[in-house]
Design an enzyme around this catalytic site. Structure first.
Site, PDB file in Angstrom:
ATOM      1  N   HIS A  19       0.839  -1.207   0.000  1.00 12.07           N
ATOM      2  CA  HIS A  19       0.000   0.000   0.000  1.00 12.07           C
ATOM      3  C   HIS A  19       0.871   1.254   0.000  1.00 12.07           C
ATOM      4  CE1 HIS A  19      -3.030  -2.609   2.447  1.00 12.07           C
ATOM      5  NE2 HIS A  19      -3.503  -2.517   1.208  1.00 12.07           N
ATOM      6  N   LYS A  43     -14.430  -8.661   4.704  1.00 12.62           N
ATOM      7  CA  LYS A  43     -13.291  -8.864   5.601  1.00 12.62           C
ATOM      8  C   LYS A  43     -13.685  -8.564   7.042  1.00 12.62           C
ATOM      9  CE  LYS A  43      -9.765  -7.726   2.160  1.00 12.62           C
ATOM     10  NZ  LYS A  43      -8.770  -6.719   1.732  1.00 12.62           N
ATOM     11  N   ARG A  92      -2.027  -6.878  -8.161  1.00 16.21           N
ATOM     12  CA  ARG A  92      -0.837  -7.701  -7.928  1.00 16.21           C
ATOM     13  C   ARG A  92      -0.720  -8.860  -8.901  1.00 16.21           C
ATOM     14  NH1 ARG A  92      -2.581  -8.538  -1.812  1.00 16.21           N
ATOM     15  NH2 ARG A  92      -4.465  -8.822  -3.052  1.00 16.21           N
ATOM     16  N   SER A 130      -2.561  -7.693   3.339  1.00 12.03           N
ATOM     17  CA  SER A 130      -2.866  -7.395   4.740  1.00 12.03           C
ATOM     18  C   SER A 130      -3.147  -8.685   5.507  1.00 12.03           C
ATOM     19  CB  SER A 130      -4.085  -6.485   4.841  1.00 12.03           C
ATOM     20  OG  SER A 130      -3.810  -5.223   4.296  1.00 12.03           O
TER      21      SER A 130
HETATM   22  O1  PNS Z   1      -8.438  -3.080   0.584  1.00 10.35           O
HETATM   23  P1  PNS Z   1      -9.708  -3.730   0.101  1.00 10.35           P
HETATM   24  O2  PNS Z   1     -10.342  -4.539   1.206  1.00 10.35           O
HETATM   25  O3  PNS Z   1      -9.486  -4.558  -1.147  1.00 10.35           O
HETATM   26  O4  PNS Z   1     -10.711  -2.526  -0.297  1.00 10.35           O
HETATM   27  C1  PNS Z   1     -12.026  -2.794  -0.735  1.00 10.35           C
HETATM   28  C2  PNS Z   1     -12.898  -1.542  -0.573  1.00 10.35           C
HETATM   29  C3  PNS Z   1     -12.886  -1.091   0.890  1.00 10.35           C
HETATM   30  C4  PNS Z   1     -12.347  -0.438  -1.450  1.00 10.35           C
HETATM   31  C5  PNS Z   1     -14.348  -1.914  -1.009  1.00 10.35           C
HETATM   32  O5  PNS Z   1     -14.822  -2.981  -0.233  1.00 10.35           O
HETATM   33  C6  PNS Z   1     -15.279  -0.725  -0.942  1.00 10.35           C
HETATM   34  O6  PNS Z   1     -15.319   0.090  -1.846  1.00 10.35           O
HETATM   35  N1  PNS Z   1     -16.014  -0.619   0.186  1.00 10.35           N
HETATM   36  C7  PNS Z   1     -16.978   0.476   0.397  1.00 10.35           C
HETATM   37  C8  PNS Z   1     -18.388   0.034  -0.026  1.00 10.35           C
HETATM   38  C9  PNS Z   1     -18.566   0.166  -1.527  1.00 10.35           C
HETATM   39  O7  PNS Z   1     -18.418   1.216  -2.101  1.00 10.35           O
HETATM   40  N2  PNS Z   1     -18.861  -0.982  -2.187  1.00 10.35           N
HETATM   41  C10 PNS Z   1     -19.107  -0.973  -3.625  1.00 10.35           C
HETATM   42  C11 PNS Z   1     -17.908  -1.452  -4.410  1.00 10.35           C
HETATM   43  S1  PNS Z   1     -17.953  -3.217  -4.506  1.00 10.35           S
END
Ligand code: PNS
Length: 145
Positions: A19, A43, A92, A130
């Site tokens: 990150h 998660k 990745r 993570s």
């Molecule tokens: O680091 P991550 O867990 O891959 O990030 C994922 C994240 C937090 C960006 C995604 O889950 C997200 O956008 N969460 C907020 C809710 C949302 O907007 N969901 C719609 C997109 S699937």
């Protein structure tokens, strides 16, 4: 509406060297980089959003053009609030490309004016996640690398 700002959304639980590498590279590409700490329903939360923010800010304190924000709604709603049209995500491997493309489609369905930009992970950090960092740390392993 600034075209020179981006939002890097993620759960950052915890922040990894992958990150941090991506944020530093983004800071060279954009005038302002917002790092958004968001909720990922897939998660289990480990650190609280405020703890993640503290960790991120400590690691990024030498950068002048990055702002860390906590948000408990949709990524696209945070983008609208910040008046940012670019979401940045790191990829990745091919599995990431597939899942990130699906998320980019979903986000663009919700907010057609936005774009998602993918940056490839640094080759030396592409194995870092993570969840792996957390698992190693939880068994007392050394996560410094
Ligand atoms: O680091 P991550 O867990 O891959 O990030 C994922 C994240 C937090 C960006 C995604 O889950 C997200 O956008 N969460 C907020 C809710 C949302 O907007 N969901 C719609 C997109 S699937």
């Amino acid at each position: 509406m600034s075209k020179k700002a981006c939002l890097y959304p993620g759960s950052f639980d915890p922040v990894t060297k992958g990150h941090l590498d991506l944020i530093r590279r983004a800071c060279a590409l954009y005038d302002t980089v917002y790092v958004g700490i968001l909720y990922n329903p897939d998660k289990t939360g480990l650190f609280t959003p405020e703890e993640r923010k503290t960790l991120l800010e400590k690691e990024l304190e030498d950068l002048g053009n990055v702002k860390v924000v906590v948000w408990d709604g949709l990524t696209v709603d945070l983008m609208k609030k910040l008046r940012v049209k670019v979401a940045l995500r790191g990829v990745r491997n091919s599995a990431d490309v597939e899942s990130e493309t699906a998320m980019a489609w979903l986000n663009r369905t919700l907010y057609p004016e936005m774009e998602t930009v993918f940056l490839p992970a640094d080759a030396g950090l592409a194995h870092v996640s993570s969840s792996a960092v957390w698992q190693i740390a939880s068994f007392g392993g050394d996560v410094s690398a």
